[in-house]
Every structure is written in structure tokens, then in C-alpha cells.
Design an enzyme around this catalytic site. Structure first.
Site, mmCIF file in Angstrom:
data_model
loop_
_atom_site.group_PDB
_atom_site.id
_atom_site.type_symbol
_atom_site.label_atom_id
_atom_site.label_comp_id
_atom_site.label_asym_id
_atom_site.label_seq_id
_atom_site.Cartn_x
_atom_site.Cartn_y
_atom_site.Cartn_z
ATOM 1 N N ASP A 1 5.461 -19.908 -9.856
ATOM 2 C CA ASP A 1 6.960 -20.683 -9.397
ATOM 3 C C ASP A 1 7.500 -20.333 -10.591
ATOM 4 O O ASP A 1 6.607 -20.336 -12.124
ATOM 5 C CB ASP A 1 6.916 -21.796 -8.843
ATOM 6 C CG ASP A 1 7.844 -22.110 -8.907
ATOM 7 O OD1 ASP A 1 8.643 -21.766 -7.809
ATOM 8 O OD2 ASP A 1 8.392 -23.549 -9.194
ATOM 9 N N ASP B 1 11.447 -21.720 -11.620
ATOM 10 C CA ASP B 1 12.147 -22.891 -11.683
ATOM 11 C C ASP B 1 11.244 -24.275 -11.695
ATOM 12 O O ASP B 1 10.876 -25.210 -10.815
ATOM 13 C CB ASP B 1 13.507 -23.672 -10.555
ATOM 14 C CG ASP B 1 13.757 -22.628 -10.187
ATOM 15 O OD1 ASP B 1 14.819 -21.714 -11.173
ATOM 16 O OD2 ASP B 1 14.157 -22.079 -9.206
ATOM 17 N N ASP C 1 5.741 -26.362 -9.210
ATOM 18 C CA ASP C 1 6.115 -27.966 -10.104
ATOM 19 C C ASP C 1 6.425 -28.761 -8.456
ATOM 20 O O ASP C 1 6.231 -29.789 -8.397
ATOM 21 C CB ASP C 1 6.836 -28.048 -10.387
ATOM 22 C CG ASP C 1 8.051 -27.485 -9.928
ATOM 23 O OD1 ASP C 1 9.111 -29.104 -9.831
ATOM 24 O OD2 ASP C 1 9.029 -26.526 -9.561
#
Length: 221
Positions: free
Chosen positions: A7, A9, A182
């Protein structure tokens, strides 16, 4: 093939690439009502954190400033934004992990809910094997390709990330997989890999990671 999926961001990047891009566009005068745009974007981010984001409404907000803009003009602005705002905010520990996978001979993909005009050029700078991100529709009606302000194809969000990954793999066998995120929104992706890593996860993902014994490195340190 061994494959690592990252991922972007708040995982590789300290912050959100789209938020940084919004700030860039506001400074460049491409967004007229900056206050309303920021307030709406922040509301969308709260919904994202709660796992309730309306992705189509979010894309409408993000892509409206690009409608009618020449692709080449946008590309120039993206490169400048990456230089000024994005590259300095990449987590060094995340870049070290990319280098580890590269040294092992693994294939590496960045797979992000952010849009492709931002994610793809960043992936090229990082030297990874590809980027899976929501594509932008382009009007080729005259000699100057222009963005329409609409998205096209698979939305690389939640389960859409797996759909995009399946299309990229096109049936090629994979031996082992690693995943890094996250966000609770990437639970399906992390459940699909052999080695899941919850990178400074949100509370919902942290609870799941603890229950399942997933690694939880903190790249902010």
C-alpha cells in the site's frame, strides 16, 4: 514468482499522496473553492477510516479539477509535486523494505486506492515492477489528449485491489506473497498473502493483526 504488495498512503508514505496533491493544486489555482474542497476531502477521509467511504463520490471530488486539462500538463505538475512534497515524506524504513525485496529477487507492486496519475510515476521513481491504481479516463478527440474528470476501469479500493491484482497476474503462478498496509480497508489484501504486515495500523487493523499474529512494524520510528 515471489511477490510483495505495498500500500502507499500511510504505509510507504508519511501521509496521503492525494492530500498532498490537493494542496499542490490549490496552490496552483486549479481548485477554486479551496475551503469547501478541503472540508469535503477531510469528511471523505473520516469515512475512509471508518470503512465507509463512497469511492465514487470521492473520485468525483478528486478528478473534477483535472477535467479538460491536457494529460501532458498534468504530468508536469505531478512530477513537480512528487519532487517538492512526496519524495521527502517516504519512510526510510519502507524504502529499506523495498530494497530488501528487490535484493531477494522478488517482484514488487505498489497497489493503492489513490489514482494512477500519481501512483504510477512514483512507482517508476521507486524502481518497482508496477503500480495498480484507479485509472483516469482520457479524451483523445483532438490532437491533445485531455482528462475527462472521470475514472475508468477497476477501482483499486478494498476488494478491488484483489481484482486488479488478479488481472495483473493473468494466471501466472505465485510461490510466496508479502503484503504491507496500514488500513482496515486492505484487510482482504492482507488475508490473501502469505506474510501480512500491518504497518502502524489503524485500531481496527491492529486488533486483527494482534489476534492473527501478523507483524506490526512501525516505520515512523
Amino acid at each position: 514468482m515471489n511477490l510483495a504488495l505495498f500500500d502507499l498512503d500511510d504505509t510507504l508514505l508519511d501521509g496521503d499522496i492525494t492530500a498532498l496533491w490537493n494542496d499542490w493544486l490549490i496552490a496552483r489555482g486549479w481548485i477554486d473553492d479551496a475551503e469547501t474542497h478541503r472540508a469535503t476531502f477531510e469528511a471523505h477521509m473520516r469515512a475512509y477510516g471508518a470503512g465507509e467511504l463512497d469511492m465514487e463520490a470521492h473520485l468525483d471530488l478528486l478528478l473534477a479539477p483535472l477535467a479538460g486539462r491536457a494529460v501532458a500538463e498534468v504530468e508536469d505538475e505531478v512530477e513537480a509535486c512528487l519532487d517538492a512534497l512526496v519524495m521527502p515524506r517516504l519512510f526510510p524504513a519502507g524504502r529499506e523494505r523495498l530494497a530488501w525485496h528487490r535484493h531477494q529477487g522478488h517482484r514488487i507492486l505498489i497497489i493503492s486506492a489513490s489514482t494512477a496519475q500519481l501512483v504510477a510515476p512514483l512507482a517508476r521513481r521507486l524502481g518497482v515492477d508496477g503500480a495498480l491504481a484507479t485509472a483516469l479516463e482520457v479524451d483523445h478527440g483532438d490532437d491533445t489528449p485531455r482528462y475527462t474528470g472521470r475514472a475508468t476501469g477497476t477501482r483499486t479500493f478494498r476488494e478491488g485491489k484483489l481484482a486488479a491484482l488478479d488481472a495483473w497476474l493473468a494466471g501466472r503462478p505465485v510461490t510466496r506473497t508479502w503484503g504491507y498496509s496500514d488500513s482496515r480497508n486492505d484487510l482482504a489484501l492482507l488475508e490473501a498473502v502469505d506474510h501480512a504486515h500491518a504497518i502502524h495500523p489503524d485500531p481496527a487493523l491492529a486488533a486483527i493483526a494482534r489476534e492473527r499474529g501478523w507483524a506490526m512494524p512501525d516505520w515512523r520510528r
